[in-house]
Structures are given as structure tokens and as C-alpha cells.
Motif scaffolding. Structure first.
Motif, PDB file in Angstrom:
ATOM      1  N   GLU A 154       0.942  -1.328   0.062  1.00  0.00           N
ATOM      2  CA  GLU A 154      -0.031  -0.090  -0.051  1.00  0.00           C
ATOM      3  C   GLU A 154       0.906   1.266  -0.080  1.00  0.00           C
ATOM      4  OE1 GLU A 154      -2.918   2.090   3.143  1.00  0.00           O
ATOM      5  OE2 GLU A 154      -3.162  -0.259   2.714  1.00  0.00           O
ATOM      6  N   GLU A 155       0.613   2.158  -0.984  1.00  0.00           N
ATOM      7  CA  GLU A 155       1.470   3.400  -1.000  1.00  0.00           C
ATOM      8  C   GLU A 155       0.391   4.469  -1.271  1.00  0.00           C
ATOM      9  OE1 GLU A 155       4.009   3.478  -3.981  1.00  0.00           O
ATOM     10  OE2 GLU A 155       2.959   2.185  -5.358  1.00  0.00           O
ATOM     11  N   GLU A 156       0.980   5.670  -0.894  1.00  0.00           N
ATOM     12  CA  GLU A 156       0.463   6.836  -1.305  1.00  0.00           C
ATOM     13  C   GLU A 156       1.143   7.715  -2.576  1.00  0.00           C
ATOM     14  OE1 GLU A 156      -0.673   9.204   2.305  1.00  0.00           O
ATOM     15  OE2 GLU A 156      -0.481  11.014   1.086  1.00  0.00           O
ATOM     16  N   VAL A 157       0.178   7.981  -3.407  1.00  0.00           N
ATOM     17  CA  VAL A 157       0.773   8.384  -4.732  1.00  0.00           C
ATOM     18  C   VAL A 157       0.264   9.726  -5.356  1.00  0.00           C
ATOM     19  CG1 VAL A 157       0.900   7.770  -7.260  1.00  0.00           C
ATOM     20  CG2 VAL A 157       1.059   6.080  -5.478  1.00  0.00           C
ATOM     21  N   LYS A 158       0.995  10.638  -5.655  1.00  0.00           N
ATOM     22  CA  LYS A 158       0.422  12.102  -6.207  1.00  0.00           C
ATOM     23  C   LYS A 158       0.403  12.139  -7.752  1.00  0.00           C
ATOM     24  CE  LYS A 158       1.355  16.736  -5.240  1.00  0.00           C
ATOM     25  NZ  LYS A 158       1.960  17.619  -4.278  1.00  0.00           N
ATOM     26  N   VAL A 159      -0.956  12.148  -8.070  1.00  0.00           N
ATOM     27  CA  VAL A 159      -0.881  12.054  -9.586  1.00  0.00           C
ATOM     28  C   VAL A 159      -1.371  13.222 -10.182  1.00  0.00           C
ATOM     29  CG1 VAL A 159      -2.095  10.704 -11.583  1.00  0.00           C
ATOM     30  CG2 VAL A 159      -1.488   9.230  -9.214  1.00  0.00           C
ATOM     31  N   THR A 160      -0.623  13.855 -11.135  1.00  0.00           N
ATOM     32  CA  THR A 160      -1.096  15.171 -11.772  1.00  0.00           C
ATOM     33  C   THR A 160      -1.669  14.988 -13.186  1.00  0.00           C
ATOM     34  OG1 THR A 160       0.780  16.195 -10.485  1.00  0.00           O
ATOM     35  CG2 THR A 160      -0.169  17.296 -12.271  1.00  0.00           C
ATOM     36  N   LEU A 161      -2.829  15.291 -13.270  1.00  0.00           N
ATOM     37  CA  LEU A 161      -3.583  15.289 -14.601  1.00  0.00           C
ATOM     38  C   LEU A 161      -3.439  16.686 -15.351  1.00  0.00           C
ATOM     39  CD1 LEU A 161      -4.546  13.090 -12.808  1.00  0.00           C
ATOM     40  CD2 LEU A 161      -6.560  12.945 -14.203  1.00  0.00           C
ATOM     41  N   ALA A 162      -3.132  16.668 -16.582  1.00  0.00           N
ATOM     42  CA  ALA A 162      -2.951  17.998 -17.194  1.00  0.00           C
ATOM     43  C   ALA A 162      -3.940  18.137 -18.449  1.00  0.00           C
ATOM     44  CB  ALA A 162      -1.571  18.312 -17.573  1.00  0.00           C
ATOM     45  N   GLY A 163      -4.360  19.334 -18.682  1.00  0.00           N
ATOM     46  CA  GLY A 163      -5.105  19.422 -19.974  1.00  0.00           C
ATOM     47  C   GLY A 163      -6.454  19.773 -19.803  1.00  0.00           C
ATOM     48  N   GLY A 164      -7.223  19.584 -18.531  1.00  0.00           N
ATOM     49  CA  GLY A 164      -8.749  19.848 -18.580  1.00  0.00           C
ATOM     50  C   GLY A 164      -9.441  18.856 -18.618  1.00  0.00           C
ATOM     51  N   ALA A 165     -10.935  18.976 -18.229  1.00  0.00           N
ATOM     52  CA  ALA A 165     -11.791  17.860 -18.504  1.00  0.00           C
ATOM     53  C   ALA A 165     -12.006  17.676 -20.143  1.00  0.00           C
ATOM     54  CB  ALA A 165     -13.097  18.368 -17.619  1.00  0.00           C
ATOM     55  N   PRO A 166     -12.803  16.573 -20.325  1.00  0.00           N
ATOM     56  CA  PRO A 166     -12.893  15.486 -19.457  1.00  0.00           C
ATOM     57  C   PRO A 166     -11.563  14.693 -19.138  1.00  0.00           C
ATOM     58  CG  PRO A 166     -13.258  14.916 -21.772  1.00  0.00           C
ATOM     59  CD  PRO A 166     -12.948  16.411 -21.657  1.00  0.00           C
ATOM     60  N   TRP A 167     -11.398  14.239 -17.865  1.00  0.00           N
ATOM     61  CA  TRP A 167     -10.135  13.773 -17.464  1.00  0.00           C
ATOM     62  C   TRP A 167     -10.107  12.227 -17.810  1.00  0.00           C
ATOM     63  CZ3 TRP A 167      -7.211  17.518 -15.919  1.00  0.00           C
ATOM     64  CH2 TRP A 167      -7.843  18.524 -15.559  1.00  0.00           C
ATOM     65  N   GLY A 168     -11.455  11.643 -17.829  1.00  0.00           N
ATOM     66  CA  GLY A 168     -11.233  10.279 -18.300  1.00  0.00           C
ATOM     67  C   GLY A 168     -11.501   9.155 -17.297  1.00  0.00           C
ATOM     68  N   PHE A 169     -11.900   9.379 -16.387  1.00  0.00           N
ATOM     69  CA  PHE A 169     -12.115   8.469 -15.269  1.00  0.00           C
ATOM     70  C   PHE A 169     -13.378   8.574 -14.753  1.00  0.00           C
ATOM     71  CE2 PHE A 169     -11.428  10.697 -11.134  1.00  0.00           C
ATOM     72  CZ  PHE A 169     -10.939  11.982 -11.668  1.00  0.00           C
ATOM     73  N   ARG A 170     -13.857   7.445 -13.856  1.00  0.00           N
ATOM     74  CA  ARG A 170     -15.119   7.532 -13.380  1.00  0.00           C
ATOM     75  C   ARG A 170     -15.017   7.190 -11.530  1.00  0.00           C
ATOM     76  NH1 ARG A 170     -19.333   4.026 -16.932  1.00  0.00           N
ATOM     77  NH2 ARG A 170     -18.897   5.220 -18.739  1.00  0.00           N
ATOM     78  N   LEU A 171     -15.690   7.784 -10.940  1.00  0.00           N
ATOM     79  CA  LEU A 171     -15.512   7.955  -9.296  1.00  0.00           C
ATOM     80  C   LEU A 171     -16.842   6.963  -8.746  1.00  0.00           C
ATOM     81  CD1 LEU A 171     -14.751  10.913  -7.566  1.00  0.00           C
ATOM     82  CD2 LEU A 171     -13.189   9.069  -7.802  1.00  0.00           C
ATOM     83  N   GLN A 172     -16.346   6.106  -7.970  1.00  0.00           N
ATOM     84  CA  GLN A 172     -17.548   5.512  -7.300  1.00  0.00           C
ATOM     85  C   GLN A 172     -17.258   5.929  -5.536  1.00  0.00           C
ATOM     86  OE1 GLN A 172     -17.551   1.379  -7.845  1.00  0.00           O
ATOM     87  NE2 GLN A 172     -15.853   0.874  -6.442  1.00  0.00           N
ATOM     88  N   GLY A 173     -18.531   5.457  -4.816  1.00  0.00           N
ATOM     89  CA  GLY A 173     -18.249   5.749  -3.522  1.00  0.00           C
ATOM     90  C   GLY A 173     -18.410   6.962  -2.920  1.00  0.00           C
ATOM     91  N   GLY A 174     -18.326   7.497  -1.603  1.00  0.00           N
ATOM     92  CA  GLY A 174     -18.336   8.784  -1.055  1.00  0.00           C
ATOM     93  C   GLY A 174     -19.097   8.446   0.522  1.00  0.00           C
ATOM     94  N   ALA A 175     -18.765   9.472   1.358  1.00  0.00           N
ATOM     95  CA  ALA A 175     -19.239   9.504   2.549  1.00  0.00           C
ATOM     96  C   ALA A 175     -20.386   9.170   3.177  1.00  0.00           C
ATOM     97  CB  ALA A 175     -18.736  10.816   3.121  1.00  0.00           C
ATOM     98  N   GLU A 176     -21.416   9.388   2.036  1.00  0.00           N
ATOM     99  CA  GLU A 176     -22.969   9.338   2.263  1.00  0.00           C
ATOM    100  C   GLU A 176     -22.882   7.728   2.160  1.00  0.00           C
ATOM    101  OE1 GLU A 176     -21.683  10.125  -0.288  1.00  0.00           O
ATOM    102  OE2 GLU A 176     -22.897   9.719  -2.212  1.00  0.00           O
ATOM    103  N   GLN A 177     -22.451   7.087   1.392  1.00  0.00           N
ATOM    104  CA  GLN A 177     -22.580   5.681   1.216  1.00  0.00           C
ATOM    105  C   GLN A 177     -21.584   4.802   2.167  1.00  0.00           C
ATOM    106  OE1 GLN A 177     -21.693   4.743  -3.039  1.00  0.00           O
ATOM    107  NE2 GLN A 177     -22.499   6.903  -3.734  1.00  0.00           N
ATOM    108  N   LYS A 178     -20.789   5.287   2.836  1.00  0.00           N
ATOM    109  CA  LYS A 178     -19.802   4.917   3.924  1.00  0.00           C
ATOM    110  C   LYS A 178     -18.858   4.198   3.144  1.00  0.00           C
ATOM    111  CE  LYS A 178     -22.672   4.746   8.402  1.00  0.00           C
ATOM    112  NZ  LYS A 178     -23.253   6.100   7.778  1.00  0.00           N
TER     113      LYS A 178
END
Ligand code: LEU
Length: 85
Positions: free
Chosen positions: A1-25
Motif C-alpha cells: 500500500e502506498e500513497e501516490v500523487k497523480v497530476t492530470l494536465a489539460g482540463g476535463a474530460p479527465w477520463g475516469f469515473r468515481l464511485q463511493g463517498g461518505a454518504e455511502q460509507k
């Protein structure tokens, strides 16, 4: 397990989808990467868990709040992620 900083350049669309969130625990997690995209080129990976968005800790953010912060990003999006190998 590691912590990684990823820098995306160029503006949206970034090309990924997210799932989860605090309201879903559930952690905010990358669910899908479009291969030929800013996210793919920057090295973001499916299953990465978002710890911070542009330096702002997002571990207690709702799904909608994370999306809003990402949408408010301009030319650059910096994601700090936890990666489980
Ligand atoms: N689907 C969006 C994009 O590719 C990212 C989302 C997490 C706001 O730009």
C-alpha cells in the motif's frame, strides 16, 4: 500500500469515473479509467482511493462534493491517492 500523487494536465474530460463517498460509507474510489485519456496518461489506476483533490482532503466528502471539486479544477487536477498493489 502506498500513497501516490497523480497530476492530470489539460482540463476535463479527465477520463475516469468515481464511485463511493461518505454518504455511502465507502471510500471515494476510481471505478473506471479511459485508457487514452489524461487520467490514463497520468498513471491513475482503477481501484485507487482518493485521499485529496488539489491538496484538499476528501476522505469525508460525499460523492457529489468530490465531483464538484473535480469539476471546479481548471487546467490541472492533482489527486493524492492510496494505491493497494
Ligand atoms: N468523469 C469526469 C471526467 O472524466 C471525472 C469525474 C470524476 C468528475 O472528467
Amino acid at each position: 500500500e502506498e500513497e501516490v500523487k497523480v497530476t492530470l494536465a489539460g482540463g476535463a474530460p479527465w477520463g475516469f469515473r468515481l464511485q463511493g463517498g461518505a454518504e455511502q460509507k465507502k471510500p471515494l474510489q476510481v471505478s473506471k479509467i479511459r485508457r487514452r485519456s489524461q487520467a490514463g496518461r497520468a498513471g491513475l489506476r482503477e481501484r485507487d482511493q482518493l485521499l485529496a483533490i488539489n491538496g484538499v482532503s476528501c476522505t469525508n466528502f460525499s460523492h457529489a462534493s468530490a465531483m464538484t471539486l473535480i469539476d471546479a479544477s481548471g487546467h490541472q487536477l492533482v489527486l493524492t491517492v492510496r494505491r493497494i498493489a
